[in-house]
Motif scaffolding. Structure first.
Motif, short mmCIF file in Angstrom:
data_model
loop_
_atom_site.label_atom_id
_atom_site.label_comp_id
_atom_site.label_asym_id
_atom_site.label_seq_id
_atom_site.Cartn_x
_atom_site.Cartn_y
_atom_site.Cartn_z
N GLY A 81 3.93 1.30 10.94
CA GLY A 81 2.51 1.58 10.09
C GLY A 81 2.50 0.25 9.20
O GLY A 81 2.63 0.73 7.84
N GLU A 134 1.32 -2.36 13.87
CA GLU A 134 0.15 -1.71 12.80
C GLU A 134 -0.72 -1.16 14.10
O GLU A 134 -1.22 -1.82 14.83
CB GLU A 134 -0.41 -2.57 12.05
CG GLU A 134 -1.94 -2.32 11.23
CD GLU A 134 -1.81 -0.89 10.76
OE1 GLU A 134 -0.99 -0.56 9.91
OE2 GLU A 134 -2.89 -0.15 11.08
N TRP A 140 0.76 -1.23 0.02
CA TRP A 140 -0.03 -0.20 0.05
C TRP A 140 1.11 1.20 0.08
O TRP A 140 0.72 2.00 0.99
CB TRP A 140 -0.85 -0.11 1.27
CG TRP A 140 -2.26 -1.18 1.11
CD1 TRP A 140 -2.16 -1.78 0.17
CD2 TRP A 140 -2.98 -1.27 1.77
NE1 TRP A 140 -3.17 -3.04 0.54
CE2 TRP A 140 -3.96 -2.47 1.67
CE3 TRP A 140 -3.28 -0.81 3.24
CZ2 TRP A 140 -4.88 -3.11 2.35
CZ3 TRP A 140 -4.29 -1.31 3.91
CH2 TRP A 140 -5.00 -2.29 3.71
N HIS A 141 1.56 1.29 -0.86
CA HIS A 141 2.61 2.42 -1.19
C HIS A 141 2.90 2.84 -2.64
O HIS A 141 2.35 2.04 -3.42
CB HIS A 141 3.82 2.26 -0.38
CG HIS A 141 4.27 0.96 -0.54
ND1 HIS A 141 4.09 -0.10 0.50
CD2 HIS A 141 5.39 0.55 -1.56
CE1 HIS A 141 4.94 -1.09 -0.40
NE2 HIS A 141 5.59 -0.89 -1.27
N ALA A 167 2.38 3.40 17.34
CA ALA A 167 3.76 3.88 17.20
C ALA A 167 4.38 4.92 18.25
O ALA A 167 5.37 4.97 18.62
CB ALA A 167 4.22 4.34 15.70
N GLN A 175 -4.19 -0.35 13.33
CA GLN A 175 -5.71 -0.72 13.31
C GLN A 175 -5.91 -2.35 13.56
O GLN A 175 -5.15 -3.03 12.68
CB GLN A 175 -6.19 -0.41 11.78
CG GLN A 175 -6.27 1.18 11.57
CD GLN A 175 -6.93 1.37 10.20
OE1 GLN A 175 -7.95 1.23 9.98
NE2 GLN A 175 -5.98 2.18 9.31
#
Ligand SMILES: C[S@@+](CC[C@H](N)C(=O)[O-])C[C@H]1O[C@@H](n2cnc3c(N)ncnc32)[C@H](O)[C@@H]1O
Length: 277
Positions: free
Chosen positions: A73, A95, A46-47, A124, A97
């Protein structure tokens, strides 16, 4: 009516999470089937520039089987699995979530990488980290969500052993945002720490990092974002058939806003590499 601060879980990129299971099902992979890490790469990075970006980080940090890496993250764990799979290093994938954390841990187990990737669910800014417990830290497109970046870097500099390296790719502010654009960056991108590249680098230096190098990735990322949006729209019917119209639209909104923010000249992308003395 005041809607309150944007909730990260509501950000379009983090909704419709069943897209991972549906994407695997489209490859003939069932809910508890084993997975080859390669079968995930189209779904779990996801980047920008997928696994190429992660391979570049592994080279820059000289990662190998003895490296202990912290990923800030981690999302659903794509970068962490790629690093562990290709270099043999051990990654702690942190992470925020819980839902993303749980998907990541499940994918890691099914990919046979659970002995090399440890998933940790936490913030974090608060999660206890061992002093000098890591040889390297990486973060891809995540720190922009974290409001107190200076504090994060202070925590990271303590968590890295002397000589340990830090490799970050993230969004930044190249020119002041117009009020409406700032609002979209906050509401749709959940950007809590968009600043100039210089201020980003200063936060690293203030936290004790040295040899800070900053690379402007905007000339690469801005056209990438425009092409990603065009390709997304091109693939509308096929994607909506597998995932539903709502899932298509959520991601289209995210890609549209990002492409527009680059277009205004305000949004940018950067890479920062630094070392603890
Ligand atoms: C755009 S995603 C990128 C995920 C992953 N780095 C990748 O490249 O595939 C950013 C991630 O950072 C996570 N995140 C945001 N704030 C965080 C925090 N304070 N602590 C840990 N993770 C956080 C988000 O939940 C999200 O999963």
């Amino acid at each position: 009516m005041d809607e309150g601060p944007p909730r990260i879980e509501a950000m379009p990129l983090y909704t419709n999470l069943d897209r991972i299971a549906r994407g695997l099902a489209a490859q003939g992979i069932g809910p508890d089937d084993p997975i080859r890490p390669e079968q995930l790469f189209a779904l779990d990075q996801w980047h920008y520039h997928g696994t190429e970006a992660i391979a570049a980080a592994a080279r820059a940090l000289d990662l190998g089987p003895h490296s202990r890496v912290l990923d800030i993250g981690a999302g659903i764990g794509g970068p962490a699995r790629y690093l562990a799979h290709t270099t043999g290093c051990h990654v702690t994938a942190l992470e925020l979530q819980p839902e993303l954390h749980a998907i990541g841990a499940d994918l890691t187990r099914r990919a046979g990488l659970a002995s090399r990737v440890t998933h940790l669910c936490g913030d974090a800014l608060r999660e206890p980290l061992p002093d000098a417990g890591f040889d390297a830290a990486v973060s891809f497109l995540a720190i922009v969500h974290i409001p107190d970046r200076r504090r994060l870097f202070e925590r990271l500099s303590r968590a890295l052993r002397p000589g340990g390296g830090c490799y970050v790719e993230d969004l930044c502010e190249r020119a002041p945002f117009a009020p409406r654009d700032r609002e979209d960056a906050s509401r749709i991108v959940c950007a809590n720490s968009l600043t100039s590249p210089a201020s980003y680098a200063q936060d690293l230096a203030a936290a004790g990092f040295r040899d800070v190098t900053v690379t402007d990735l905007t000339p690469d990322w801005a056209p990438f974002a425009a092409e990603r949006l065009a390709a997304w729209r091109q693939n509308h019917v096929a994607y909506a058939r597998v995932h539903g119209e709502g899932a298509y639209e959520a991601q289209e909104l995210f890609y549209t806003v990002i492409a527009r923010l680059y277009g205004t000249g305000s949004l940018g992308g950067i890479r920062l590499v630094a070392r603890v003395p």
